[in-house]
Write a protein that holds these residues in place. Structure first.
Motif, PDB file in Angstrom:
ATOM      1  N   VAL A  66       0.823  -1.203   0.000  1.00 38.89           N
ATOM      2  CA  VAL A  66       0.000   0.000   0.000  1.00 38.89           C
ATOM      3  C   VAL A  66       0.860   1.258   0.000  1.00 38.89           C
ATOM      4  O   VAL A  66       0.565   2.234  -0.688  1.00 38.89           O
ATOM      5  CB  VAL A  66      -0.984  -0.011   1.192  1.00 38.89           C
ATOM      6  N   ALA A  67       1.947   1.259   0.734  1.00 42.44           N
ATOM      7  CA  ALA A  67       2.816   2.439   0.801  1.00 42.44           C
ATOM      8  C   ALA A  67       3.664   2.608  -0.453  1.00 42.44           C
ATOM      9  O   ALA A  67       4.213   3.680  -0.685  1.00 42.44           O
ATOM     10  CB  ALA A  67       3.717   2.348   2.024  1.00 42.44           C
ATOM     11  N   ALA A  68       3.775   1.571  -1.281  1.00 41.18           N
ATOM     12  CA  ALA A  68       4.570   1.665  -2.505  1.00 41.18           C
ATOM     13  C   ALA A  68       3.763   2.201  -3.688  1.00 41.18           C
ATOM     14  O   ALA A  68       4.343   2.661  -4.670  1.00 41.18           O
ATOM     15  CB  ALA A  68       5.154   0.308  -2.850  1.00 41.18           C
ATOM     16  N   VAL A  69       2.448   2.175  -3.595  1.00 47.26           N
ATOM     17  CA  VAL A  69       1.602   2.626  -4.707  1.00 47.26           C
ATOM     18  C   VAL A  69       1.833   4.104  -5.055  1.00 47.26           C
ATOM     19  O   VAL A  69       1.956   4.438  -6.238  1.00 47.26           O
ATOM     20  CB  VAL A  69       0.111   2.332  -4.416  1.00 47.26           C
ATOM     21  N   PRO A  70       1.913   5.018  -4.073  1.00 51.05           N
ATOM     22  CA  PRO A  70       2.193   6.413  -4.443  1.00 51.05           C
ATOM     23  C   PRO A  70       3.538   6.583  -5.150  1.00 51.05           C
ATOM     24  O   PRO A  70       3.654   7.391  -6.080  1.00 51.05           O
ATOM     25  CB  PRO A  70       2.184   7.156  -3.112  1.00 51.05           C
ATOM     26  N   ALA A  71       4.536   5.809  -4.746  1.00 51.47           N
ATOM     27  CA  ALA A  71       5.838   5.907  -5.412  1.00 51.47           C
ATOM     28  C   ALA A  71       5.733   5.443  -6.858  1.00 51.47           C
ATOM     29  O   ALA A  71       6.321   6.060  -7.758  1.00 51.47           O
ATOM     30  CB  ALA A  71       6.882   5.088  -4.662  1.00 51.47           C
ATOM     31  N   CYS A  72       4.981   4.390  -7.108  1.00 49.76           N
ATOM     32  CA  CYS A  72       4.785   3.915  -8.481  1.00 49.76           C
ATOM     33  C   CYS A  72       4.060   4.965  -9.321  1.00 49.76           C
ATOM     34  O   CYS A  72       4.421   5.201 -10.479  1.00 49.76           O
ATOM     35  CB  CYS A  72       4.001   2.606  -8.481  1.00 49.76           C
ATOM     36  N   ALA A  73       3.054   5.603  -8.743  1.00 47.06           N
ATOM     37  CA  ALA A  73       2.330   6.652  -9.460  1.00 47.06           C
ATOM     38  C   ALA A  73       3.240   7.839  -9.761  1.00 47.06           C
ATOM     39  O   ALA A  73       3.179   8.415 -10.853  1.00 47.06           O
ATOM     40  CB  ALA A  73       1.117   7.104  -8.648  1.00 47.06           C
ATOM     41  N   LEU A  74       4.096   8.195  -8.813  1.00 45.02           N
ATOM     42  CA  LEU A  74       5.031   9.299  -9.048  1.00 45.02           C
ATOM     43  C   LEU A  74       6.054   8.955 -10.115  1.00 45.02           C
ATOM     44  O   LEU A  74       6.452   9.813 -10.915  1.00 45.02           O
ATOM     45  CB  LEU A  74       5.728   9.680  -7.745  1.00 45.02           C
ATOM     46  N   ILE A  75       6.495   7.716 -10.165  1.00 44.58           N
ATOM     47  CA  ILE A  75       7.444   7.296 -11.193  1.00 44.58           C
ATOM     48  C   ILE A  75       6.790   7.362 -12.572  1.00 44.58           C
ATOM     49  O   ILE A  75       7.395   7.849 -13.537  1.00 44.58           O
ATOM     50  CB  ILE A  75       7.990   5.888 -10.894  1.00 44.58           C
ATOM     51  N   ILE A  76       5.549   6.903 -12.677  1.00 48.64           N
ATOM     52  CA  ILE A  76       4.845   6.981 -13.962  1.00 48.64           C
ATOM     53  C   ILE A  76       4.640   8.430 -14.373  1.00 48.64           C
ATOM     54  O   ILE A  76       4.864   8.799 -15.534  1.00 48.64           O
ATOM     55  CB  ILE A  76       3.502   6.232 -13.881  1.00 48.64           C
ATOM     56  N   GLY A  77       4.248   9.280 -13.433  1.00 51.43           N
ATOM     57  CA  GLY A  77       4.078  10.705 -13.740  1.00 51.43           C
ATOM     58  C   GLY A  77       5.376  11.370 -14.136  1.00 51.43           C
ATOM     59  O   GLY A  77       5.415  12.192 -15.060  1.00 51.43           O
ATOM     60  N   SER A  78       6.457  11.016 -13.464  1.00 53.74           N
ATOM     61  CA  SER A  78       7.773  11.573 -13.808  1.00 53.74           C
ATOM     62  C   SER A  78       8.208  11.130 -15.204  1.00 53.74           C
ATOM     63  O   SER A  78       8.760  11.927 -15.971  1.00 53.74           O
ATOM     64  CB  SER A  78       8.801  11.130 -12.764  1.00 53.74           C
ATOM     65  N   ALA A  79       7.951   9.872 -15.532  1.00 53.90           N
ATOM     66  CA  ALA A  79       8.304   9.383 -16.869  1.00 53.90           C
ATOM     67  C   ALA A  79       7.487  10.096 -17.947  1.00 53.90           C
ATOM     68  O   ALA A  79       8.044  10.512 -18.974  1.00 53.90           O
ATOM     69  CB  ALA A  79       8.077   7.877 -16.942  1.00 53.90           C
ATOM     70  N   LEU A  80       6.187  10.263 -17.711  1.00 50.19           N
ATOM     71  CA  LEU A  80       5.363  10.975 -18.696  1.00 50.19           C
ATOM     72  C   LEU A  80       5.805  12.430 -18.841  1.00 50.19           C
ATOM     73  O   LEU A  80       5.833  12.975 -19.944  1.00 50.19           O
ATOM     74  CB  LEU A  80       3.889  10.898 -18.307  1.00 50.19           C
ATOM     75  N   SER A  81       6.174  13.053 -17.737  1.00 52.66           N
ATOM     76  CA  SER A  81       6.653  14.434 -17.794  1.00 52.66           C
ATOM     77  C   SER A  81       7.968  14.538 -18.565  1.00 52.66           C
ATOM     78  O   SER A  81       8.167  15.461 -19.356  1.00 52.66           O
ATOM     79  CB  SER A  81       6.829  14.976 -16.377  1.00 52.66           C
ATOM     80  N   SER A  82       8.867  13.583 -18.350  1.00 53.06           N
ATOM     81  CA  SER A  82      10.140  13.582 -19.078  1.00 53.06           C
ATOM     82  C   SER A  82       9.933  13.359 -20.566  1.00 53.06           C
ATOM     83  O   SER A  82      10.603  13.982 -21.402  1.00 53.06           O
ATOM     84  CB  SER A  82      11.065  12.499 -18.518  1.00 53.06           C
ATOM     85  N   ILE A  83       9.009  12.473 -20.910  1.00 48.05           N
ATOM     86  CA  ILE A  83       8.709  12.234 -22.320  1.00 48.05           C
ATOM     87  C   ILE A  83       8.140  13.501 -22.957  1.00 48.05           C
ATOM     88  O   ILE A  83       8.523  13.878 -24.072  1.00 48.05           O
ATOM     89  CB  ILE A  83       7.738  11.049 -22.466  1.00 48.05           C
ATOM     90  N   SER A  84       7.250  14.183 -22.241  1.00 47.73           N
ATOM     91  CA  SER A  84       6.677  15.426 -22.758  1.00 47.73           C
ATOM     92  C   SER A  84       7.741  16.500 -22.940  1.00 47.73           C
ATOM     93  O   SER A  84       7.758  17.193 -23.955  1.00 47.73           O
ATOM     94  CB  SER A  84       5.584  15.910 -21.808  1.00 47.73           C
TER      95      SER A  84
END
Length: 95
Positions: free
Chosen positions: A28-46
Motif C-alpha cells: 500500500v505504501a509503494a503505490v504512491p511511489a509507483c504513481a510518481l514514477i509513472i508521472g515523472s516518466a510521462l513528464s520527461s517524455i513530454s
C-alpha cells in the motif's frame, strides 16, 4: 528519481520480510511511489518531445494527458470488469 527508487526498494524489503506472498496490504505504501514514477516518466517524455518539436508543446501536453487518462481507464476496467466479478466476497480472486 533516486529517492523514488529508494522508496520502492525500502517498502519492497519491508514487505518481503513481513507477510506471505499474496498479501497485497504490504504494498500500500509503494503505490504512491509507483504513481510518481509513472508521472515523472510521462513528464520527461513530454519535455523531450517539446525540445524536439518546440511548436508542438501544446500537442505534447495533450498526448501526455491522453496517455494518463487511458491508463486510468484501463485500470478501472480491469478492477471493475475483470477482478471484482471473479473475486468471492473475501476479495481473493479465484484462480
Amino acid at each position: 528519481m533516486s529517492l523514488l527508487a529508494l522508496w520502492l526498494a525500502a517498502f519492497g524489503l519491508i514487505g518481503a520480510l513481513t507477510e506471505s506472498v499474496p498479501a497485497a496490504q504490504r504494498y500500500v505504501a509503494a503505490v504512491p511511489a509507483c504513481a510518481l514514477i509513472i508521472g515523472s516518466a510521462l513528464s520527461s517524455i513530454s519535455a523531450g518531445a517539446e525540445r524536439l518539436v518546440p511548436r508542438g508543446a501544446r500537442w505534447s501536453a495533450a498526448a501526455v494527458a491522453a496517455v494518463a487518462i487511458a491508463l486510468a481507464i484501463d485500470d478501472a476496467r480491469f478492477y471493475f470488469l475483470d477482478y471484482t466479478p471473479a473475486a468471492p466476497s473475501g476479495g481473493i480472486p479465484l484462480s
